[in-house]
Design a protein around this motif. Structure first.
Motif, PDB file in Angstrom:
ATOM      1  N   ASP A 116      11.047  22.613  50.224  1.00 39.10           N
ATOM      2  CA  ASP A 116      11.713  23.918  50.153  1.00 39.10           C
ATOM      3  C   ASP A 116      11.338  24.700  48.892  1.00 39.10           C
ATOM      4  OD1 ASP A 116      12.983  22.285  48.353  1.00 39.10           O
ATOM      5  OD2 ASP A 116      14.995  22.511  49.218  1.00 39.10           O
ATOM      6  N   SER A 117      10.193  24.373  48.298  1.00 40.63           N
ATOM      7  CA  SER A 117       9.740  25.070  47.095  1.00 40.63           C
ATOM      8  C   SER A 117       8.473  25.866  47.378  1.00 40.63           C
ATOM      9  CB  SER A 117       9.456  24.064  45.966  1.00 40.63           C
ATOM     10  OG  SER A 117      10.608  23.340  45.620  1.00 40.63           O
ATOM     11  N   SER A 118       8.336  27.017  46.698  1.00 39.66           N
ATOM     12  CA  SER A 118       7.150  27.856  46.825  1.00 39.66           C
ATOM     13  C   SER A 118       6.714  28.310  45.443  1.00 39.66           C
ATOM     14  CB  SER A 118       7.428  29.083  47.700  1.00 39.66           C
ATOM     15  OG  SER A 118       7.837  28.711  48.990  1.00 39.66           O
ATOM     16  N   LEU A 119       5.399  28.370  45.222  1.00 37.43           N
ATOM     17  CA  LEU A 119       4.846  28.722  43.919  1.00 37.43           C
ATOM     18  C   LEU A 119       3.981  29.978  44.009  1.00 37.43           C
ATOM     19  CD1 LEU A 119       3.759  25.146  42.821  1.00 37.43           C
ATOM     20  CD2 LEU A 119       5.506  26.528  41.685  1.00 37.43           C
ATOM     21  N   PRO A 120       3.822  30.701  42.882  1.00 39.71           N
ATOM     22  CA  PRO A 120       2.915  31.859  42.866  1.00 39.71           C
ATOM     23  C   PRO A 120       1.473  31.440  43.166  1.00 39.71           C
ATOM     24  CG  PRO A 120       4.321  31.812  40.905  1.00 39.71           C
ATOM     25  CD  PRO A 120       4.505  30.501  41.590  1.00 39.71           C
ATOM     26  N   GLY A 121       0.678  32.378  43.617  1.00 34.69           N
ATOM     27  CA  GLY A 121      -0.664  32.082  44.076  1.00 34.69           C
ATOM     28  C   GLY A 121      -1.621  31.535  43.033  1.00 34.69           C
ATOM     29  N   GLU A 122      -1.423  31.840  41.751  1.00 33.49           N
ATOM     30  CA  GLU A 122      -2.318  31.378  40.697  1.00 33.49           C
ATOM     31  C   GLU A 122      -1.699  30.256  39.866  1.00 33.49           C
ATOM     32  OE1 GLU A 122      -5.517  32.476  40.157  1.00 33.49           O
ATOM     33  OE2 GLU A 122      -5.165  33.433  42.105  1.00 33.49           O
ATOM     34  N   TYR A 123      -0.607  29.687  40.350  1.00 32.07           N
ATOM     35  CA  TYR A 123       0.157  28.739  39.532  1.00 32.07           C
ATOM     36  C   TYR A 123      -0.670  27.523  39.115  1.00 32.07           C
ATOM     37  CZ  TYR A 123       3.485  25.206  38.101  1.00 32.07           C
ATOM     38  OH  TYR A 123       4.130  24.224  37.383  1.00 32.07           O
ATOM     39  N   VAL A 124      -1.326  26.867  40.041  1.00 34.20           N
ATOM     40  CA  VAL A 124      -2.038  25.634  39.714  1.00 34.20           C
ATOM     41  C   VAL A 124      -3.150  25.895  38.711  1.00 34.20           C
ATOM     42  CG1 VAL A 124      -3.457  23.757  40.631  1.00 34.20           C
ATOM     43  CG2 VAL A 124      -1.433  24.519  41.889  1.00 34.20           C
ATOM     44  N   ARG A 125      -3.924  26.960  38.937  1.00 30.39           N
ATOM     45  CA  ARG A 125      -5.009  27.284  37.999  1.00 30.39           C
ATOM     46  C   ARG A 125      -4.458  27.528  36.606  1.00 30.39           C
ATOM     47  NH1 ARG A 125      -6.973  31.777  35.857  1.00 30.39           N
ATOM     48  NH2 ARG A 125      -5.572  33.101  37.109  1.00 30.39           N
ATOM     49  N   GLU A 126      -3.377  28.302  36.504  1.00 30.55           N
ATOM     50  CA  GLU A 126      -2.798  28.608  35.193  1.00 30.55           C
ATOM     51  C   GLU A 126      -2.167  27.377  34.558  1.00 30.55           C
ATOM     52  OE1 GLU A 126      -0.143  31.839  35.913  1.00 30.55           O
ATOM     53  OE2 GLU A 126      -1.757  33.284  36.285  1.00 30.55           O
ATOM     54  N   ALA A 127      -1.555  26.528  35.371  1.00 33.52           N
ATOM     55  CA  ALA A 127      -0.959  25.305  34.833  1.00 33.52           C
ATOM     56  C   ALA A 127      -2.033  24.376  34.276  1.00 33.52           C
ATOM     57  CB  ALA A 127      -0.146  24.595  35.912  1.00 33.52           C
ATOM     58  N   LEU A 128      -3.147  24.253  34.989  1.00 36.88           N
ATOM     59  CA  LEU A 128      -4.245  23.408  34.506  1.00 36.88           C
ATOM     60  C   LEU A 128      -4.842  23.961  33.220  1.00 36.88           C
ATOM     61  CD1 LEU A 128      -6.048  22.566  37.878  1.00 36.88           C
ATOM     62  CD2 LEU A 128      -4.817  20.959  36.392  1.00 36.88           C
ATOM     63  N   GLN A 129      -4.988  25.270  33.140  1.00 33.47           N
ATOM     64  CA  GLN A 129      -5.513  25.876  31.916  1.00 33.47           C
ATOM     65  C   GLN A 129      -4.568  25.634  30.740  1.00 33.47           C
ATOM     66  OE1 GLN A 129      -6.058  29.993  33.036  1.00 33.47           O
ATOM     67  NE2 GLN A 129      -8.133  29.649  33.824  1.00 33.47           N
ATOM     68  N   HIS A 130      -3.283  25.802  30.982  1.00 33.08           N
ATOM     69  CA  HIS A 130      -2.287  25.572  29.933  1.00 33.08           C
ATOM     70  C   HIS A 130      -2.314  24.114  29.498  1.00 33.08           C
ATOM     71  CE1 HIS A 130       1.104  26.549  27.467  1.00 33.08           C
ATOM     72  NE2 HIS A 130       1.946  25.776  28.121  1.00 33.08           N
ATOM     73  N   LEU A 131      -2.373  23.219  30.455  1.00 33.72           N
ATOM     74  CA  LEU A 131      -2.410  21.794  30.150  1.00 33.72           C
ATOM     75  C   LEU A 131      -3.644  21.448  29.313  1.00 33.72           C
ATOM     76  CD1 LEU A 131      -1.487  19.102  32.781  1.00 33.72           C
ATOM     77  CD2 LEU A 131      -3.354  18.701  31.193  1.00 33.72           C
ATOM     78  N   HIS A 132      -4.788  22.019  29.693  1.00 33.87           N
ATOM     79  CA  HIS A 132      -6.025  21.752  28.957  1.00 33.87           C
ATOM     80  C   HIS A 132      -5.935  22.260  27.522  1.00 33.87           C
ATOM     81  CE1 HIS A 132     -10.296  21.084  28.256  1.00 33.87           C
ATOM     82  NE2 HIS A 132     -10.392  22.333  27.815  1.00 33.87           N
ATOM     83  N   ARG A 133      -5.359  23.444  27.322  1.00 35.60           N
ATOM     84  CA  ARG A 133      -5.213  23.985  25.971  1.00 35.60           C
ATOM     85  C   ARG A 133      -4.335  23.072  25.116  1.00 35.60           C
ATOM     86  NH1 ARG A 133      -4.889  29.056  28.799  1.00 35.60           N
ATOM     87  NH2 ARG A 133      -2.607  28.895  28.840  1.00 35.60           N
ATOM     88  N   LEU A 134      -3.256  22.583  25.706  1.00 36.09           N
ATOM     89  CA  LEU A 134      -2.357  21.693  24.962  1.00 36.09           C
ATOM     90  C   LEU A 134      -3.051  20.377  24.604  1.00 36.09           C
ATOM     91  CD1 LEU A 134       0.863  22.269  27.099  1.00 36.09           C
ATOM     92  CD2 LEU A 134       0.514  23.006  24.725  1.00 36.09           C
ATOM     93  N   GLN A 135      -3.790  19.819  25.551  1.00 38.89           N
ATOM     94  CA  GLN A 135      -4.512  18.581  25.285  1.00 38.89           C
ATOM     95  C   GLN A 135      -5.576  18.775  24.213  1.00 38.89           C
ATOM     96  OE1 GLN A 135      -5.850  17.730  29.267  1.00 38.89           O
ATOM     97  NE2 GLN A 135      -4.114  16.374  29.698  1.00 38.89           N
ATOM     98  N   ALA A 136      -6.236  19.943  24.216  1.00 38.19           N
ATOM     99  CA  ALA A 136      -7.261  20.229  23.205  1.00 38.19           C
ATOM    100  C   ALA A 136      -6.659  20.287  21.812  1.00 38.19           C
ATOM    101  CB  ALA A 136      -7.962  21.544  23.549  1.00 38.19           C
ATOM    102  N   ARG A 137      -5.354  20.585  21.729  1.00 32.77           N
ATOM    103  CA  ARG A 137      -4.660  20.616  20.437  1.00 32.77           C
ATOM    104  C   ARG A 137      -4.094  19.250  20.068  1.00 32.77           C
ATOM    105  NH1 ARG A 137      -0.416  25.256  21.346  1.00 32.77           N
ATOM    106  NH2 ARG A 137       0.284  24.556  19.274  1.00 32.77           N
ATOM    107  N   GLY A 138      -4.356  18.243  20.900  1.00 30.36           N
ATOM    108  CA  GLY A 138      -3.958  16.885  20.576  1.00 30.36           C
ATOM    109  C   GLY A 138      -2.619  16.445  21.133  1.00 30.36           C
ATOM    110  N   PHE A 139      -1.995  17.278  21.981  1.00 28.30           N
ATOM    111  CA  PHE A 139      -0.695  16.899  22.545  1.00 28.30           C
ATOM    112  C   PHE A 139      -0.874  15.935  23.722  1.00 28.30           C
ATOM    113  CE2 PHE A 139       0.271  21.165  20.749  1.00 28.30           C
ATOM    114  CZ  PHE A 139       1.264  20.782  19.858  1.00 28.30           C
ATOM    115  N   ARG A 140       0.043  14.993  23.820  1.00 31.30           N
ATOM    116  CA  ARG A 140       0.083  14.088  24.973  1.00 31.30           C
ATOM    117  C   ARG A 140       0.989  14.724  26.019  1.00 31.30           C
ATOM    118  NH1 ARG A 140      -1.093   8.650  24.622  1.00 31.30           N
ATOM    119  NH2 ARG A 140       0.886   7.990  25.549  1.00 31.30           N
ATOM    120  N   VAL A 141       0.376  15.297  27.027  1.00 32.43           N
ATOM    121  CA  VAL A 141       1.111  16.108  28.000  1.00 32.43           C
ATOM    122  C   VAL A 141       1.413  15.277  29.239  1.00 32.43           C
ATOM    123  CG1 VAL A 141       1.123  18.234  29.346  1.00 32.43           C
ATOM    124  CG2 VAL A 141      -0.107  18.140  27.152  1.00 32.43           C
ATOM    125  N   ALA A 142       2.703  15.132  29.543  1.00 37.60           N
ATOM    126  CA  ALA A 142       3.097  14.436  30.767  1.00 37.60           C
ATOM    127  C   ALA A 142       2.947  15.350  31.974  1.00 37.60           C
ATOM    128  CB  ALA A 142       4.538  13.949  30.663  1.00 37.60           C
TER     129      ALA A 142
END
Length: 309
Positions: free
Chosen positions: A97-123
């Motif tokens: 019963d959940s719906s996401l915006p059309g660019e959500y996955v791409r933006e989430a992956l980009q955000h995750l990559h930026r955080l990892q590049a800064r050394g964060f352990r992202v769950a």
């Protein structure tokens, strides 16, 4: 080659895992929307045998029909195993019963990559808002207090290290238990700023005081109704979380328990099936204290059915 943060030398391969039970007709549209954002969509029907009538024929949509109702944790784990088999680098977990915006996955992956590049352990990265609610974060941080599993983009490497979802809980608190376990392993959860997810929260019941809609801090207050069997799981698993994760989480668990008490009390007071809500709470407390886990006992279901007549 995948490192501890889930980063790779190759492009990410996200796979969505959607759990279903008595799948609604509009799930077809949600799956189509997800399919445009990920490599594959895995739909796991938790024993309701309801996917056949939806006519899901896309080769990028994998359907799995479980023989019996085993709970959302087990259904998610079946989906995770299949995603791993398909070579997923990241998993998007979703409710039906959940719906996401059309660019959500791409933006989430980009955000995750930026955080990892800064050394964060992202769950995981999750939406900043679901339904009408802004996700509650730890003051002064972008870390959600208790992120729901729907909408989370999780590196497969995190599941490989931390493990999947605790099947003993069946439903309710499954995402919270995973959150506490991942944090205990040194990971943190992050919100994706500006990302909204449509998500069903249940039937809205206004909180009325002396015939007027209660307003606190400038906002009208509502109770979101859940069936008594869900109340049982919420109460039982709320106690179980104390048994499993109290070390280092006393303050966090205390706040969560107070919120659960408020929601449960409103259910008993406001719901038309208040007697069944009360019985569900009592049984949940008893089984939680005894660490009686798994599916709700049949005797409890019978007691709830009698009270709802």
């Amino acid at each position: 080659m995948t490192d501890i943060n889930g980063t790779t030398d190759t492009p990410p391969r996200p796979v969505a895992v959607v759990t279903a039970f008595r799948a609604p007709d509009d799930l077809v549209e949600r799956i189509a929307s997800l399919n445009a954002q990920v490599d594959k969509v895995i739909v796991v029907d938790d024993g309701s045998h309801s996917l056949g009538r939806l006519g899901l024929r896309d080769p990028d949509v994998v359907t799995i029909e479980l023989e019996e109702n085993v709970g959302i944790a087990a259904a998610l784990n079946v989906g995770l195993d299949k995603a791993r088999e398909l070579g997923a680098t990241h998993v998007l977990t979703m409710d039906q019963d959940s719906s996401l915006p059309g660019e959500y996955v791409r933006e989430a992956l980009q955000h995750l990559h930026r955080l990892q590049a800064r050394g964060f352990r992202v769950a995981a990265v999750s939406p900043a808002r679901f339904g009408e609610f802004l996700v509650s974060t730890t003051p002064g941080t972008p870390h959600p207090r208790d992120p729901i599993q729907s909408g989370q983009v999780v590196p497969m490497a995190v599941f490989d290290e931390v493990g999947g979802f605790d099947e003993r809980l069946f439903i309710d608190g499954v995402d919270t238990e995973f959150t506490l376990r991942a944090r205990g392993a040194g990971y943190e959860f992050w919100v994706l700023p500006g990302a909204d997810m449509d998500h069903s929260l249940g039937e809205k019941i206004p909180v009325m005081v002396f015939g007027r809609h209660l307003t606190l801090f400038g906002k009208k207050r509502n109770h979101y109704y859940h069936a008594p069997f869900r109340t049982y799981y919420a109460v039982r698993n709320g106690l179980v979380l104390w048994r499993l994760h109290r070390r280092g989480n006393l303050g966090w668990l205390t706040r969560r328990t107070l919120a659960l008490f408020w929601v449960t009390a409103l259910g008993i007071v406001l719901s038309s099936d208040r007697d069944a809500q009360f019985i569900a709470t009592v049984h949940g407390l008893g089984d939680g204290m005894r660490m009686r886990l798994g599916r709700i006992p049949e005797k409890t279901l019978r007691a709830l059915a009698r009270r709802r007549r």
